[in-house]
Design a protein around this motif. Structure first.
Motif, PDB file in Angstrom:
ATOM      1  N   UNK A  22      45.861  34.806  38.635  1.00 28.15           N
ATOM      2  CA  UNK A  22      45.668  35.322  37.273  1.00 28.15           C
ATOM      3  C   UNK A  22      45.469  36.829  37.323  1.00 28.15           C
ATOM      4  N   UNK A  23      45.972  37.509  36.285  1.00 30.34           N
ATOM      5  CA  UNK A  23      45.806  38.955  36.175  1.00 30.34           C
ATOM      6  C   UNK A  23      45.756  39.356  34.715  1.00 30.34           C
ATOM      7  N   UNK A  24      44.678  40.020  34.316  1.00 27.43           N
ATOM      8  CA  UNK A  24      44.537  40.561  32.967  1.00 27.43           C
ATOM      9  C   UNK A  24      44.348  42.067  33.072  1.00 27.43           C
ATOM     10  N   UNK A  25      45.159  42.817  32.338  1.00 24.22           N
ATOM     11  CA  UNK A  25      45.056  44.274  32.382  1.00 24.22           C
ATOM     12  C   UNK A  25      43.920  44.770  31.484  1.00 24.22           C
TER      13      UNK A  25
ATOM     14  N   UNK B 105      52.458  40.298  44.842  1.00 23.05           N
ATOM     15  CA  UNK B 105      52.933  39.788  46.135  1.00 23.05           C
ATOM     16  C   UNK B 105      53.184  40.949  47.092  1.00 23.05           C
ATOM     17  N   UNK B 106      53.681  42.064  46.571  1.00 19.54           N
ATOM     18  CA  UNK B 106      54.014  43.224  47.398  1.00 19.54           C
ATOM     19  C   UNK B 106      52.801  44.062  47.763  1.00 19.54           C
ATOM     20  N   UNK B 107      51.612  43.600  47.458  1.00 24.40           N
ATOM     21  CA  UNK B 107      50.321  44.238  47.795  1.00 24.40           C
ATOM     22  C   UNK B 107      50.099  45.548  47.050  1.00 24.40           C
ATOM     23  N   UNK B 108      50.802  45.769  45.936  1.00 26.67           N
ATOM     24  CA  UNK B 108      50.650  47.005  45.176  1.00 26.67           C
ATOM     25  C   UNK B 108      49.539  46.922  44.147  1.00 26.67           C
ATOM     26  N   UNK B 109      49.065  45.718  43.845  1.00 27.22           N
ATOM     27  CA  UNK B 109      47.914  45.534  42.964  1.00 27.22           C
ATOM     28  C   UNK B 109      47.252  44.213  43.326  1.00 27.22           C
ATOM     29  N   UNK B 110      45.997  44.085  42.921  1.00 30.25           N
ATOM     30  CA  UNK B 110      45.245  42.871  43.212  1.00 30.25           C
ATOM     31  C   UNK B 110      45.181  41.973  41.991  1.00 30.25           C
ATOM     32  N   UNK B 111      45.162  40.680  42.237  1.00 26.33           N
ATOM     33  CA  UNK B 111      44.952  39.710  41.165  1.00 26.33           C
ATOM     34  C   UNK B 111      43.461  39.623  40.837  1.00 26.33           C
ATOM     35  N   UNK B 112      43.144  39.107  39.659  1.00 26.70           N
ATOM     36  CA  UNK B 112      41.749  38.871  39.288  1.00 26.70           C
ATOM     37  C   UNK B 112      41.229  37.599  39.937  1.00 26.70           C
ATOM     38  N   UNK B 113      42.084  36.592  39.997  1.00 21.81           N
ATOM     39  CA  UNK B 113      41.710  35.297  40.576  1.00 21.81           C
ATOM     40  C   UNK B 113      42.894  34.727  41.334  1.00 21.81           C
TER      41      UNK B 113
END
Length: 288
Positions: free
Chosen positions: A9-12, A48-56
């Motif tokens: 999950x990812x919320x901006x 997936x490309x490690x450019x940002x982190x997920x929240x969960x």
């Protein structure tokens, strides 16, 4: 080798829920991620490309957690983002050599062999001395694949790679990716249904941050067969038909709308049964 995505999950910061509990298993070969613009595809690719982190949630490449092993993952990752910039006044040969140095290929002879082999593989060798500013869109995309393959990746991510390519360049790109996918996990993210139909043995449809369907394209088409009906109508009738039927797609032919609907039984009223397509599968999920 397998990529496992579990409850991601990812919320901006602006409140947009880009990903909502996304779970997928992606084996070696070509995997299609299909969805409209804004569906969350690029967010998933960047995560997936490690450019940002997920929240969960978490992502594993085999047993390796991507979030906690970013440096290791980057060594075996190739990535062609949706927006890929080049230095227009540099030649493909010089820039690819520069990227090879940045990726840790420090031995000059080894680097020369790898760069030359990739230029041949992507059919750019004859144009290797030409400045990238003079390359066509398709040539730039093939250069993008060349740089993504410098480290012989186990996982290759391509995000909307065929948008804007002419049919000849698109077919050339298909052939190149198919060859790469024989020994690599290739994630092909696109909103173009034709791309998935031509290339992928496995796929998922994502919409509004959620995976709404996953499976093998031919099996998903077969599941919908016998349920798709078509009719040519007047333009002024379209909204009325949308209220009466589950209209999954409408397109123009000779200036008149042709609608496709999904129904478990024959709807009558001038509708004729048609063989289901992957486009019907796609629109049945994002237009419902």
């Amino acid at each position: 080798m397998i990529l496992t995505i579990d409850n991601l999950s990812k919320t901006y910061d602006n409140g947009v829920k880009a990903l909502q509990d996304v779970s997928l298993e992606i084996p070696k070969g070509m995997f299609g991620l299909l969805g409209p613009n804004g569906a969350g595809k690029s967010t998933l690719m960047r995560t997936i490309a490690t450019l940002q982190d997920a929240d969960n949630g978490h992502i594993l490449l085999d047993d390796l957690n991507i979030a906690t092993n970013k440096h290791t993952i980057r060594k075996c990752l190739g990535y062609l983002p949706q927006q890929f910039g080049v230095y227009p006044k540099m030649s493909a040969e010089v820039l690819l050599n520069h990227f090879a140095v940045l990726k840790g290929i420090t031995q000059k002879n080894e680097r020369k062999e790898i760069v030359e082999a990739l230029l041949y593989k992507t059919n750019l060798y004859q144009a290797r001395k030409q400045n990238l500013g003079g390359y066509s869109g398709g040539m730039k995309q093939r250069f993008g694949i060349a740089q993504a393959l410098l480290n012989n990746p186990k996982l290759l991510i391509v995000d909307e790679p065929t948008a804007g390519l002419d049919p000849k360049e698109r077919n050339r790109f298909y052939n190149l990716l198919s060859e790469i996918a024989e020994n690599t996990i290739v994630i092909f993210s696109t909103h173009i249904v034709e791309d998935i139909k031509e290339l992928c043995n496995n796929m998922a449809i994502i919409n509004k941050g959620e995976v709404v369907l996953r499976g093998k394209p031919l099996e998903l088409i077969e599941d919908l067969n016998g349920k798709v009906y078509q009719k040519t109508i007047q333009r002024s009738e379209l909204e009325a038909y949308k209220k009466l039927y589950t209209v999954i797609n409408d397109k123009l032919f000779l200036g008149k709308p042709i609608i496709h609907i999904v129904s478990d039984i024959s709807p009558g009223n001038g509708f004729i049964p048609v063989k289901a397509s992957l486009e019907d599968v796609y629109f049945s999920q994002i237009n419902n």
